[in-house]
Write a protein that holds these residues in place. Sequence first.
Motif, PDB file in Angstrom:
ATOM      1  N   ARG A   1       0.824  -1.205   0.000  1.00  0.00           N
ATOM      2  CA  ARG A   1       0.000   0.000   0.000  1.00  0.00           C
ATOM      3  C   ARG A   1       0.861   1.259   0.000  1.00  0.00           C
ATOM      4  NH1 ARG A   1      -4.916  -1.946  -1.528  1.00  0.00           N
ATOM      5  NH2 ARG A   1      -5.776  -3.418  -0.020  1.00  0.00           N
ATOM      6  N   GLY A   2       1.956   1.244   0.788  1.00  0.00           N
ATOM      7  CA  GLY A   2       2.823   2.423   0.847  1.00  0.00           C
ATOM      8  C   GLY A   2       3.464   2.738  -0.482  1.00  0.00           C
TER       9      GLY A   2
ATOM     10  N   ALA B   1      -8.333  14.492   4.924  1.00  0.00           N
ATOM     11  CA  ALA B   1      -9.031  13.343   4.349  1.00  0.00           C
ATOM     12  C   ALA B   1      -8.518  12.033   4.936  1.00  0.00           C
ATOM     13  CB  ALA B   1      -8.878  13.344   2.829  1.00  0.00           C
ATOM     14  N   VAL B   2      -7.180  11.942   5.075  1.00  0.00           N
ATOM     15  CA  VAL B   2      -6.597  10.728   5.645  1.00  0.00           C
ATOM     16  C   VAL B   2      -7.018  10.566   7.094  1.00  0.00           C
ATOM     17  CG1 VAL B   2      -4.445   9.578   6.256  1.00  0.00           C
ATOM     18  CG2 VAL B   2      -4.660  10.714   4.046  1.00  0.00           C
TER      19      VAL B   2
ATOM     20  N   ARG C   1     -17.414   9.417   5.324  1.00  0.00           N
ATOM     21  CA  ARG C   1     -16.168  10.197   5.249  1.00  0.00           C
ATOM     22  C   ARG C   1     -15.458   9.980   3.909  1.00  0.00           C
ATOM     23  NH1 ARG C   1     -16.800   8.975  10.569  1.00  0.00           N
ATOM     24  NH2 ARG C   1     -16.511  10.722  12.008  1.00  0.00           N
ATOM     25  N   LEU C   2     -15.504   8.749   3.407  1.00  0.00           N
ATOM     26  CA  LEU C   2     -14.868   8.478   2.123  1.00  0.00           C
ATOM     27  C   LEU C   2     -15.551   9.261   1.008  1.00  0.00           C
ATOM     28  CD1 LEU C   2     -12.907   6.885   0.318  1.00  0.00           C
ATOM     29  CD2 LEU C   2     -14.628   5.055   0.230  1.00  0.00           C
ATOM     30  N   CYS C   3     -16.873   9.233   0.998  1.00  0.00           N
ATOM     31  CA  CYS C   3     -17.602   9.954  -0.053  1.00  0.00           C
ATOM     32  C   CYS C   3     -17.332  11.455   0.014  1.00  0.00           C
ATOM     33  CB  CYS C   3     -19.098   9.661   0.062  1.00  0.00           C
ATOM     34  SG  CYS C   3     -19.557   7.956  -0.368  1.00  0.00           S
ATOM     35  N   ARG C   4     -17.271  12.014   1.210  1.00  0.00           N
ATOM     36  CA  ARG C   4     -16.990  13.433   1.339  1.00  0.00           C
ATOM     37  C   ARG C   4     -15.563  13.775   0.940  1.00  0.00           C
ATOM     38  NH1 ARG C   4     -19.769  13.758   7.333  1.00  0.00           N
ATOM     39  NH2 ARG C   4     -21.962  13.629   6.637  1.00  0.00           N
TER      40      ARG C   4
ATOM     41  N   LEU D   1      -7.151   3.052   1.197  1.00  0.00           N
ATOM     42  CA  LEU D   1      -7.051   3.224   2.642  1.00  0.00           C
ATOM     43  C   LEU D   1      -8.379   2.882   3.319  1.00  0.00           C
ATOM     44  CD1 LEU D   1      -5.421   4.138   5.095  1.00  0.00           C
ATOM     45  CD2 LEU D   1      -6.103   6.497   4.602  1.00  0.00           C
ATOM     46  N   ALA D   2      -9.488   3.349   2.728  1.00  0.00           N
ATOM     47  CA  ALA D   2     -10.795   3.019   3.280  1.00  0.00           C
ATOM     48  C   ALA D   2     -11.049   1.511   3.233  1.00  0.00           C
ATOM     49  CB  ALA D   2     -11.889   3.765   2.522  1.00  0.00           C
ATOM     50  N   ALA D   3     -10.596   0.865   2.167  1.00  0.00           N
ATOM     51  CA  ALA D   3     -10.760  -0.587   2.065  1.00  0.00           C
ATOM     52  C   ALA D   3     -10.001  -1.301   3.180  1.00  0.00           C
ATOM     53  CB  ALA D   3     -10.291  -1.074   0.700  1.00  0.00           C
TER      54      ALA D   3
END
Length: 678
Positions: free
Chosen positions: A99-100, A144-145, A167-170, A269-271
């Motif tokens: 991911r990084g 956002a993070v 939060r993800l959608c926003r 990140l959300a996943a």
Amino acid sequence: MTTQTVRRLRLPADHSSPGLAREAIRTIAHERDLVPVLDEALLLVTELTTNSVVHAGTEVDLEITASDTSLTVAVLDFSPGVVTPRSSETGGELPERGRGLLLVEQMATAWGTVHFTGGKGVWFRLDVTPADRLDVPSFDLPSAVDSLIWSGTGVSLEELAEELLQRLCRAIGAQGAALTVDEGDGPHTVTAYGRLGGGIGSQATQATSVDTQSAGGGRQATPAASVQTQSAGGGFGRRVPLRVARPWRAELLVAGGGSSPYARPLIALAADRLTLLVENHRLRRADAERRTWLTFLADASELLAQSLDVELTLALIPRLVVPRLGQWCAIHSADAGGELRLAAATHADESQVAGLLDALAQAAPQLKEAMATDAVVPLGAPLEGYIVALIARNQHLGTLAVGGKGDTWQRAEEVAVVEDVARRAALAIDNANIHAERRRVAQTLQRSLLPPQLPKADGVEFGAEYVPTGEGVDVGGDFYDVVSLSARRWMVVVGDVSGKGVQAATVTGLVRDVTRVLVRDGRPLPEVLVRLNDTLLERGGGRFCTLCLAQILRRGDNRLDVTLHLAGHDQPVLLRADGSTELVGACGTALGLLDTINTPRSQVLLDPGDTLIFFTDGVTERRRGVDLFGVDRLREEAANLAGFPADVVAARLRARTLSYSPEIPRDDIAIFAVRNDA
């Protein structure tokens, strides 16, 4: 010539390293007016530093090089190995540690890996263009993070996932998002936010899962790369399979948000956050189910342990299984030749029992197969179940068959519980078999210590009753015997050897046989008692014996002349024909304790209708709370039996003694009655 600013820091191998790295980046970015790339630099250095601390477990070297137009950062750890870059365009598996590098690839102007003796690292460069320095609204990436890694205020999976999807959608401007979970019985939507119809069309490509072979030989689900889709209306959509343990599957669906430059890494990140939530939910539920099964197994073990009767244990097992683990259950037990017979069966629907028995009769080959193996043997239609062998102490005792409706019986957790129940049931059955065998041995040995039948003679009646101690698995020390010396003479022997069990039975047999030999040899009663005392001192193993010898002679005047010797034994009760009672005889020394004994001689005459009742201390010491049955109560009960035959007197006294207390007798009971029936 443009000057550069270079900073080098050694960060500790703990959770404080990411914060220290961000502080260093923030300081040098403000010094060199590199604020336009500050957010990206903070995100990337946090990700790389965290990965180094978590996965390498070593200290981290942070090297920052800043110029007027670029910021270069290198994160180095001291764990040898290879950093393998993974292209974002490549499908298939996306490791957690990748991911990084995905974030670095998406955000950095240039990046690469560094390998040196004793360590490795990753560097990236962020360039600042003139357009970046214009005063235009910027995307607040850190906020956002932070919003995505916030733990939330909800408690359940639905609440926490809904907060995260909002939060993800926003953060990326998506129209909507949803979390779907398949627990093995079909996918269902756990929670959703916004609208999904315009973002993911019906032609969206379904994300796939790849089966991989784990190191332990098992199989696990590995998430496929997220699939970007284009709906008929031109909207942006994405499906991201989550990395959850099989048989569970989960997927994050996102509609819209294609205009955000950071949509892909933020969705990833959300996943990750959703994966943790789903896994935590799965593990909590599995733990709750496991606790429920452990409670069930503990209760089943307690119930099985309470029964030492083989048939009762066999009948109890199906009742424990149905309906908790199946719609029906059947137990087949194996005989000495290995042949199976149906011992017990039950069905949740009583009307189906007859059909179940017919189907089980047709499943004989599968039952025999299960007996020969430790594996689970499936049963096809119409039974739709499986068979588990009952094995205890390396012995195949039978089979346990369970069935259900549909695929409910195929759940691995329930099959494992049934196998555990089978092991516990087999052990209970084996314990019951051992107990039954001990009881048979004890009863056989006890019968060998008592006369097979009492003699019959004109004018004299004999009656006897014996009750073993406990549940009949131990041999008691109480005994009685009658030796016919002539047509008019008999010897009655009533004794009590200390203790119980095999050793007590051995001493009992010794006393009985020696007494018979000496009496039939014509030895006087005092000499018989002396010889018995010497024998016990030599071969009694420290056990002693109380003994009553009564020589009975039928006289010509229809009276019975009784010569009585009591070696430490309780005085017998003389029941007269008119119902009066008295204790007769003089107590002497018990056998096996002293070298010299004293056993006074007593003479008792029994008139017609009189009864002489001998007994052991199991009668008088029968306990109800703190009260004892006692000699006085025995005499009262005997007084009501005047005129009854000797066998009736013995049987009635036995019944009165046992009914005095609801407890199982702690000591064996012997009652012997002699009646003048002239």
